[in-house]
Scaffold this motif. Structure first.
Motif, PDB file in Angstrom:
ATOM      1  N   GLN A 156       0.841  -1.204   0.000  1.00 34.41           N
ATOM      2  CA  GLN A 156       0.000   0.000   0.000  1.00 34.41           C
ATOM      3  C   GLN A 156       0.868   1.244   0.000  1.00 34.41           C
ATOM      4  O   GLN A 156       0.618   2.221  -0.712  1.00 34.41           O
ATOM      5  CB  GLN A 156      -0.879   0.035   1.260  1.00 34.41           C
ATOM      6  N   MET A 159       2.544   1.796  -3.434  1.00 33.75           N
ATOM      7  CA  MET A 159       1.621   2.351  -4.429  1.00 33.75           C
ATOM      8  C   MET A 159       1.357   3.828  -4.162  1.00 33.75           C
ATOM      9  O   MET A 159       1.309   4.643  -5.075  1.00 33.75           O
ATOM     10  CB  MET A 159       0.317   1.556  -4.439  1.00 33.75           C
ATOM     11  N   TYR A 160       1.204   4.151  -2.897  1.00 33.19           N
ATOM     12  CA  TYR A 160       0.961   5.536  -2.514  1.00 33.19           C
ATOM     13  C   TYR A 160       2.154   6.410  -2.912  1.00 33.19           C
ATOM     14  O   TYR A 160       1.992   7.490  -3.476  1.00 33.19           O
ATOM     15  CB  TYR A 160       0.707   5.605  -1.001  1.00 33.19           C
ATOM     16  N   ASN A 162       4.397   5.803  -5.213  1.00 34.61           N
ATOM     17  CA  ASN A 162       4.490   5.899  -6.666  1.00 34.61           C
ATOM     18  C   ASN A 162       3.561   6.989  -7.198  1.00 34.61           C
ATOM     19  O   ASN A 162       3.942   7.782  -8.057  1.00 34.61           O
ATOM     20  CB  ASN A 162       4.150   4.556  -7.305  1.00 34.61           C
ATOM     21  N   LYS A 163       2.353   7.043  -6.630  1.00 38.89           N
ATOM     22  CA  LYS A 163       1.373   8.044  -7.072  1.00 38.89           C
ATOM     23  C   LYS A 163       1.871   9.473  -6.820  1.00 38.89           C
ATOM     24  O   LYS A 163       1.574  10.395  -7.542  1.00 38.89           O
ATOM     25  CB  LYS A 163       0.044   7.830  -6.336  1.00 38.89           C
ATOM     26  N   LEU A 164       2.631   9.631  -5.741  1.00 36.98           N
ATOM     27  CA  LEU A 164       3.151  10.955  -5.400  1.00 36.98           C
ATOM     28  C   LEU A 164       4.412  11.303  -6.183  1.00 36.98           C
ATOM     29  O   LEU A 164       4.604  12.447  -6.589  1.00 36.98           O
ATOM     30  CB  LEU A 164       3.493  11.027  -3.901  1.00 36.98           C
ATOM     31  N   SER A 166       5.983   9.624  -9.036  1.00 35.12           N
ATOM     32  CA  SER A 166       6.029   9.536 -10.508  1.00 35.12           C
ATOM     33  C   SER A 166       5.687  10.855 -11.201  1.00 35.12           C
ATOM     34  O   SER A 166       6.415  11.277 -12.095  1.00 35.12           O
ATOM     35  CB  SER A 166       5.093   8.443 -11.011  1.00 35.12           C
ATOM     36  N   PRO A 167       4.597  11.529 -10.792  1.00 37.17           N
ATOM     37  CA  PRO A 167       4.239  12.771 -11.480  1.00 37.17           C
ATOM     38  C   PRO A 167       5.306  13.865 -11.363  1.00 37.17           C
ATOM     39  O   PRO A 167       5.298  14.822 -12.126  1.00 37.17           O
ATOM     40  CB  PRO A 167       2.944  13.224 -10.774  1.00 37.17           C
ATOM     41  N   ARG A 174      10.207  -0.741  -8.061  1.00 35.42           N
ATOM     42  CA  ARG A 174       9.819  -1.534  -6.891  1.00 35.42           C
ATOM     43  C   ARG A 174      10.669  -2.791  -6.903  1.00 35.42           C
ATOM     44  O   ARG A 174      10.915  -3.349  -7.968  1.00 35.42           O
ATOM     45  CB  ARG A 174       8.325  -1.883  -7.006  1.00 35.42           C
ATOM     46  N   PHE A 203       7.136   0.856 -11.990  1.00 39.91           N
ATOM     47  CA  PHE A 203       5.703   0.722 -11.718  1.00 39.91           C
ATOM     48  C   PHE A 203       4.899   0.754 -13.010  1.00 39.91           C
ATOM     49  O   PHE A 203       5.245   1.462 -13.929  1.00 39.91           O
ATOM     50  CB  PHE A 203       5.245   1.880 -10.827  1.00 39.91           C
TER      51      PHE A 203
END
Ligand SMILES: [Zn+2]
Length: 203
Positions: A156, A159-160, A162-164, A166-167, A174, A203
């Motif tokens: 979890q 993933m969190y 990566n969301k922050l 990557s952009p 990973r 990812f």
């Protein structure tokens, strides 16, 4: 032994009691260790006691990566031989030990001090995510390797992150599967850990 049992019983059982509260140490081992220390050379018992006191008094969190350090910055952050283009994000300081033990990773680290766990009430703000984002800004990092544990919480968190991240334009990878689900990094053997690191995927 010339110790008076009437006065030492409490002292002995106090140490047994304290030791048996440590992870992986049952009452039998606690007893064995206590009686070992009772007979050990004075210097050895003293060195152990001092090391335990220093552990709490003389260590702090590294201002860079939040690893355990003896001064403001840990040896890895102080080193000019580390690859500044990679940062490996781990849950706990002991994960750094496991990764350093395999000896192939030469980049930087960032210790989160936990993983996101809604069931245990640990949110993103409770671990060092803000600090990681701050650190990445204006850094030379181009790859963030998310090396959180292969557990529900670790996944979890990965993933969190990566969301922050990557952009923001960083490559986010990973650790490869191969680490059995539910294991913790610090207990993984060197071969498995080496494969997981080398086989890391975007990812
Ligand atoms: Zn550091």
């Amino acid at each position: 032994m010339d110790l008076n049992p009437a006065t030492t019983t409490g002292t002995v059982s106090k140490l047994i009691q304290e030791l048996s509260r440590l992870p992986g140490i049952g009452p039998k081992s606690a007893q064995r260790l206590t009686y070992y220390l009772l007979r050990a050379p004075n210097e050895q018992a003293k060195a152990l006691a001092e090391a335990m006191i220093n552990l709490r008094q003389k260590t702090q969190l590294c201002s860079g990566c939040f690893n355990i350090a003896d001064s403001d910055f840990c040896p890895i952050c102080r080193s000019d031989e580390r690859d500044q283009s990679k940062i490996c994000v781990v849950e706990q300081p002991q994960d750094i030990l496991a990764l350093e033990h395999i000896g192939t990773y030469k980049g930087l680290y960032h210790v989160l001090h936990g993983a996101i766990s809604p069931t245990e009430g640990v949110g993103a703000d409770d671990i060092r995510i803000k600090e990681l984002l701050e650190r990445l800004k204006g850094s030379q990092v181009d790859e963030a390797i998310i090396a959180t544990n292969p557990t529900l919480e670790g996944e979890q968190t990965a993933m969190y992150l990566n969301k922050l991240i990557s952009p923001l334009g960083f490559k986010v990878t990973r650790l490869a599967r191969g680490l059995p689900f539910g294991t913790e990094l610090e207990y993984a053997d060197d071969v498995t850990l080496t494969h997981a690191l080398e086989g890391r995927q975007e990812f």
